[in-house]
Scaffold this active site. Structure first.
Site, PDB file in Angstrom:
ATOM      1  CB  CYS A 177       1.238  27.083  19.194  1.00  0.00           C
ATOM      2  SG  CYS A 177       2.104  27.593  17.710  1.00  0.00           S
ATOM      3  CE  LYS A 237       3.375  32.688  21.420  1.00  0.00           C
ATOM      4  NZ  LYS A 237       2.267  33.103  20.541  1.00  0.00           N
TER       5      LYS A 237
END
Ligand SMILES: NC(=O)C1=CN([C@@H]2O[C@H](COP(=O)(O)OP(=O)(O)OC[C@H]3O[C@@H](n4cnc5c(N)ncnc54)[C@H](O)[C@@H]3O)[C@@H](O)[C@H]2O)C=CC1
Ligand SMILES: CC(=O)N[C@@H]1[C@@H](OP(=O)(O)OP(=O)(O)OC[C@H]2O[C@@H](n3ccc(=O)[nH]c3=O)[C@H](O)[C@@H]2O)O[C@H](C(=O)O)[C@@H](O)[C@@H]1O
Length: 459
Positions: A292, A238
C-alpha cells in the site's frame, strides 16, 4: 434472520428508495460476488455474508476456494475471522468459486478487491483488476452494481472499469452502476475496520451509483458513509490517506538520519514535538513496506503529467532507510574492529510489519541484499514465514536464534514472538552490535552494544 433467496433482479436504475434497497440487500435478494479472497477480500466477504446472507467469493487460487468452502480461514491473525467464515459457510451464506462468470451471473452486486501492485518499472499494474473485470463482464446484467474496493489510480473507475465492463459485456455504460468504495482497513483489525472503525467513503460514476453504494455500506459500516462527489474523488481520498502517511514517515526518517551529527535523541524530540495538536511526526524505521504505502505514490507520479517532487522525494528517503541501516551497522562493527565483509549477521523480522504475513516490498529484503553484497554471512528469522526463497539470507526457525555467535543482530520487524528471545544467549558472549530498527529493544542489562534508529547508541 430468515432471508429470501431469490434475487429481485437489478438494483441500478429502478428508483427503489434507500429503505427498499437496504431491505432488499439485508434480505439477501441482492446477491453479492466478492472478487479476491485475500487478506482483505476474505474478511470483506465474511462481513457482507453476515449482513446479507448471500455472498459468492471468487478467487483464482483453487486452494483458497477449497479452504473457504470447507469453512476454513486461510488468512491468519485476524481476530473473529475464523469463526465468522465458519459460521457463514455453515449457514450457506458464503461460498467460494474459481468461476467468475458463474459468480457474476448469480450476483447483483459485484465487489472487487484484487491486488493492484506495481510493475517492475513502478507503473500501476491493473492486470488483476482487468482479469476481474473480464470475469464480471461474463455475467453482469443490466441493473447490477459494481463496487471497486481495491486501490487504483485516480480516474480508473470512471475511465477504465466502467467502459471496460460495458465493452466486454456488450452493454451500454449506463446499464449498470459503478462506484469506488475504498478499503480503508489494516491487517490484524480487518473485521472491526470493515464494520466501522471509521466511516466508509463512496463515490459513484453517477449520482445513482453513489446513492446505491451509500445504501449498501450503510448496512455494513456502523460509523456511517461519506458520499463524495464522484468516483475519482473517492479514489483520491484513498490515495491521499496513503500519500500523507508515506510523506510523513519520510519526514521522520530524514530527521532520524540527523541523530549522530546532532548528537540528539531524535525520537525523544519527535515525541515532545507531537504534544502540539498540529504536529504528528511519524516513527522512523529501517524502511517502508507493504503493498500500500510504498505503492500508492506511484499511482500519481507515473500516470499523470503533473510533477510530484514531494512524493518522489519521500519515496527516495524511505527507500534509503535500508541503506542507512546497513551503513550504520558497518560503522558500529568497524568501531568494534569487525569488517562488515567478515561479519556474521542475524536479521530479525522479514515481513513488512509485525503480525502481518506479507513480504511485499519489505525493508528486510534490501537490507539482506546489501549485507550479502558486502560479504557478510547473513541469517534471518521470521516466525510468520516458512519459506525464504525471496530473501538473500539463510532463514532459521526462532528456536535456533542462539546457535551462532553473531557479530551483529538487526531488528527490522519486531514480531511479538521475539519477546521470548533470551538476549543473554544470543550473539557473542562479550556482546554483539545490535541495530534496533524500531526502538522496541531494552538491552541495557546485557553485554550488547545497541544503536537505535532515531536515538543513536543506547547505553
Ligand atoms: N492489505 C491491506 O492492508 C490492504 C489492501 N487494500 C487493497 O486491497 C488489495 C488486495 O489486498 P490483499 O487482500 O491484501 O491482497 P492479497 O494478496 O492478500 O489477496 C489477493 C487475493 O486476490 C486473488 N486474486 C488475484 N487475482 C484475482 C482475480 N482476477 N479474481 C479473483 N481473485 C483474484 C489472489 O489469489 C488472492 O487470494 C490491495 O492491492 C489494495 O489495493 C486496501 C486496504 C488495506
Ligand atoms: C493511511 C494508513 O494508515 N493506511 C494503512 C496502511 O496499512 P499498512 O498495512 O500498509 O501498514 P502501515 O502501518 O501503514 O505501515 C506501512 C509501512 O510503513 C512503516 N511505518 C509505518 C508507520 C510509521 O510511523 N513508520 C513506518 O516506518 C511500517 O513499518 C510498514 O513497513 O495501508 C492500508 C492500505 O491502504 O492498504 C490502509 O488500509 C491502512 O489503514
Amino acid at each position: 434472520m430468515h432471508r429470501q433467496t431469490e434475487s429481485v433482479g437489478g438494483v441500478y436504475g429502478n428508483d427503489a428508495t434507500a429503505e427498499q434497497v437496504q431491505t432488499a440487500f439485508e434480505n439477501g435478494t441482492l446477491p453479492v460476488a466478492v472478487y479476491g479472497l485475500g487478506k482483505m477480500g476474505l474478511p470483506l466477504a465474511a462481513v457482507f455474508a453476515d449482513v446479507c446472507g448471500a455472498v459468492i467469493g471468487v478467487d483464482i487460487d483453487p486452494a483458497v476456494v477449497e479452504s473457504v468452502n470447507a469453512g476454513n480461514c486461510h488468512v491468519q491473525r485476524e481476530p473473529g475471522l475464523p469463526d465468522l467464515v465458519a459460521d457463514c459457510v455453515a449457514a450457506g451464506e458464503l461460498r467460494a468459486t474459481s468461476d467468475p462468470a458463474a459468480a457474476a451471473a448469480a450476483a447483483t452486486v459485484h465487489v472487487v478487491i484484487v491486488p493492484t501492485p506495481l510493475t517492475d518499472t513502478s507503473e500501476p499494474d491493473l492486470s488483476m483488476l482487468d482479469a476481474a473485470i473480464d470475469g464480471i463482464a461474463e455475467g453482469v446484467a443490466p441493473g447490477d452494481l459494481v463496487l471497486v474496493e481495491c486501490t487504483v489510480p485516480p480516474r480508473t473507475t470512471a475511465d477504465h472499469v466502467r467502459p471496460g465492463i460495458a465493452a466486454a459485456a456488450g452493454l451500454e455504460t449506463d446499464a449498470f452502476g459503478v462506484a469506488f468504495c475504498p478499503e480503508r482497513t489494516a491487517s490484524g483489525r480487518a473485521i472491526q475496520d470493515i464494520r466501522g472503525a471509521y466511516p466508509k467513503v463512496v463515490g459513484g460514476v453517477d449520482d445513482e451509483s453513489t446513492r446505491l453504494a451509500e445504501c449498501i455500506y450503510a448496512s455494513i459500516n456502523d460509523s456511517g458513509v461519506i458520499a463524495v462527489a464522484d468516483a475519482t474523488t473517492a479514489e483520491c481520498v484513498k490515495l491521499f490517506e496513503g500519500l500523507y502517511r508515506d510523506v510523513n514517515i519520510a519526514l521522520a526518517n530524514e530527521l532520524a538520519t540527523f541523530t549522530d551529527e546532532l548528537d540528539v535523541d531524535v525520537r525523544a524530540a519527535i515525541e515532545a514535538a507531537n504534544t502540539q495538536p498540529f504536529c504528528d511526526i511519524h516513527d522512523p524505521g529501517p524502511g517502508v513496506g507493504g503493498h500500500c504505502i510504498p505503492v500508492y505514490p506511484h499511482f500519481l507520479i507515473e500516470p499523470f503529467d503533473t510533477e510530484a517532487p514531494l512524493l518522489e522525494t519521500a519515496r527516495e528517503v524511505n527507500d534509503s532507510m535500508p541503506v542507512f541501516t546497513v551503513e550504520t551497522l558497518r560503522e558500529e562493527l568497524a568501531a568494534d574492529g569487525v569488517e562488515l565483509a567478515a561479519a556474521s549477521v542475524l536479521v530479525l523480522g522479514l515481513t513488512y510489519r509485525p503480525g502481518v504475513e506479507e513480504t511485499q516490498t519489505s525493508p528486510a529484503r534490501p537490507i539482506a541484499e546489501r549485507l550479502s553484497a558486502a560479504g557478510a554471512d547473513v541469517d534471518g528469522i521470521d516466525p510468520l514465514l516458512d519459506d525464504t526463497a525471496e530473501f538473500d539470507l539463510e532463514q532459521l526457525p526462532l528456536s535456533r536464534a542462539s546457535e551462532r555467535d553473531y557479530d551483529a543482530i538487526v531488528m527490522v520487524t519486531p514480531h511479538d514472538e521475539f519477546g521470548a528471545l533470551d538476549w543473554d544467549s544470543i550473539g557473542r558472549p562479550a556482546g554483539s552490535v545490535v541495530i534496533d530498527g524500531r526502538d522496541t529493544l531494552t538491552l541495557s542489562d546485557t553485554s550488547h552494544r545497541v544503536y537505535t534508529v532515531g536515538r543513536g547508541p543506547v547505553e
